[in-house]
Design a protein around this motif. Sequence first.
Motif, mmCIF file in Angstrom:
data_model
loop_
_atom_site.group_PDB
_atom_site.id
_atom_site.type_symbol
_atom_site.label_atom_id
_atom_site.label_comp_id
_atom_site.label_asym_id
_atom_site.label_seq_id
_atom_site.Cartn_x
_atom_site.Cartn_y
_atom_site.Cartn_z
ATOM 1 N N ARG A 134 1.034 -1.317 -0.046
ATOM 2 C CA ARG A 134 -0.008 -0.121 -0.021
ATOM 3 C C ARG A 134 1.096 1.064 -0.149
ATOM 4 O O ARG A 134 2.132 1.455 0.401
ATOM 5 C CB ARG A 134 -1.003 -0.001 1.301
ATOM 6 C CG ARG A 134 -0.282 0.357 2.661
ATOM 7 C CD ARG A 134 -1.453 0.608 3.755
ATOM 8 N NE ARG A 134 -0.547 1.065 4.814
ATOM 9 C CZ ARG A 134 -0.367 0.476 5.836
ATOM 10 N NH1 ARG A 134 -0.449 -0.970 5.767
ATOM 11 N NH2 ARG A 134 0.290 1.022 6.915
ATOM 12 N N THR A 135 0.295 2.237 -0.373
ATOM 13 C CA THR A 135 1.101 3.693 -0.422
ATOM 14 C C THR A 135 0.479 4.356 0.646
ATOM 15 O O THR A 135 -0.617 4.686 0.679
ATOM 16 C CB THR A 135 0.966 4.335 -1.762
ATOM 17 O OG1 THR A 135 1.266 3.385 -2.702
ATOM 18 C CG2 THR A 135 1.575 5.572 -1.881
ATOM 19 N N ASP A 136 1.677 5.088 1.601
ATOM 20 C CA ASP A 136 1.251 5.614 2.576
ATOM 21 C C ASP A 136 1.814 7.098 2.302
ATOM 22 O O ASP A 136 2.710 7.236 1.697
ATOM 23 C CB ASP A 136 1.982 5.308 3.748
ATOM 24 C CG ASP A 136 1.668 3.918 4.497
ATOM 25 O OD1 ASP A 136 0.445 3.665 4.086
ATOM 26 O OD2 ASP A 136 2.325 3.178 5.151
ATOM 27 N N ASN A 137 0.925 8.070 2.891
ATOM 28 C CA ASN A 137 1.296 9.500 2.319
ATOM 29 C C ASN A 137 1.534 10.230 3.865
ATOM 30 O O ASN A 137 1.062 9.918 4.624
ATOM 31 C CB ASN A 137 -0.217 10.452 1.726
ATOM 32 C CG ASN A 137 -0.037 9.681 0.504
ATOM 33 O OD1 ASN A 137 0.781 9.682 -0.609
ATOM 34 N ND2 ASN A 137 -1.060 8.940 0.110
ATOM 35 N N TYR A 138 2.429 11.324 3.762
ATOM 36 C CA TYR A 138 2.964 12.037 4.841
ATOM 37 C C TYR A 138 2.951 13.370 4.530
ATOM 38 O O TYR A 138 3.237 13.867 3.498
ATOM 39 C CB TYR A 138 4.444 11.458 5.422
ATOM 40 C CG TYR A 138 4.341 10.020 5.667
ATOM 41 C CD1 TYR A 138 4.180 9.592 6.955
ATOM 42 C CD2 TYR A 138 4.680 9.081 4.878
ATOM 43 C CE1 TYR A 138 4.197 8.161 7.115
ATOM 44 C CE2 TYR A 138 4.773 7.832 5.072
ATOM 45 C CZ TYR A 138 4.616 7.144 6.390
ATOM 46 O OH TYR A 138 4.668 5.895 6.730
ATOM 47 N N VAL A 139 2.693 14.324 5.717
ATOM 48 C CA VAL A 139 2.988 15.849 5.310
ATOM 49 C C VAL A 139 4.244 16.052 6.146
ATOM 50 O O VAL A 139 4.524 15.397 7.121
ATOM 51 C CB VAL A 139 2.017 16.476 6.286
ATOM 52 C CG1 VAL A 139 2.409 18.022 6.343
ATOM 53 C CG2 VAL A 139 0.509 16.284 5.393
#
Length: 121
Positions: A110-115
């Motif tokens: 899965r692709t995790d997104n972060y700020v």
Amino acid sequence: MGKLFDKSLSALPSLKSTGETLDGLNTRAKDAVKGAGDALSRVAKPGSMVSGRVFCPGGANGTPDCKAAADTLCQSKGYKAGKSLNTDSAEKCSAKVLIPGRQRKPDDCRTDNYVTSALCQ
């Protein structure tokens, strides 16, 4: 004719001296600049850019909610809320992917997104 001339001069408003006129203009100019400065300070509230790395949780429709992550990042630095400026993504896979000869399946990663940086207020 002289009476008419005297009468017309008395009907005119009294003229100020040059110094009084300049003082009046300076006062009005200062008031205008102060008013413009007050209006500008209300419009452009300064914020601060902060850096970190906060996970963007999944939203109701499955897309990442990076607004919530930006708020969390800003709150961790002592601010109220924020807007994300930079994001990063990383692919996170299960250990099954490392098994030799095993075919990779769509749900293995899965692709995790972060700020990574936000503008806080």
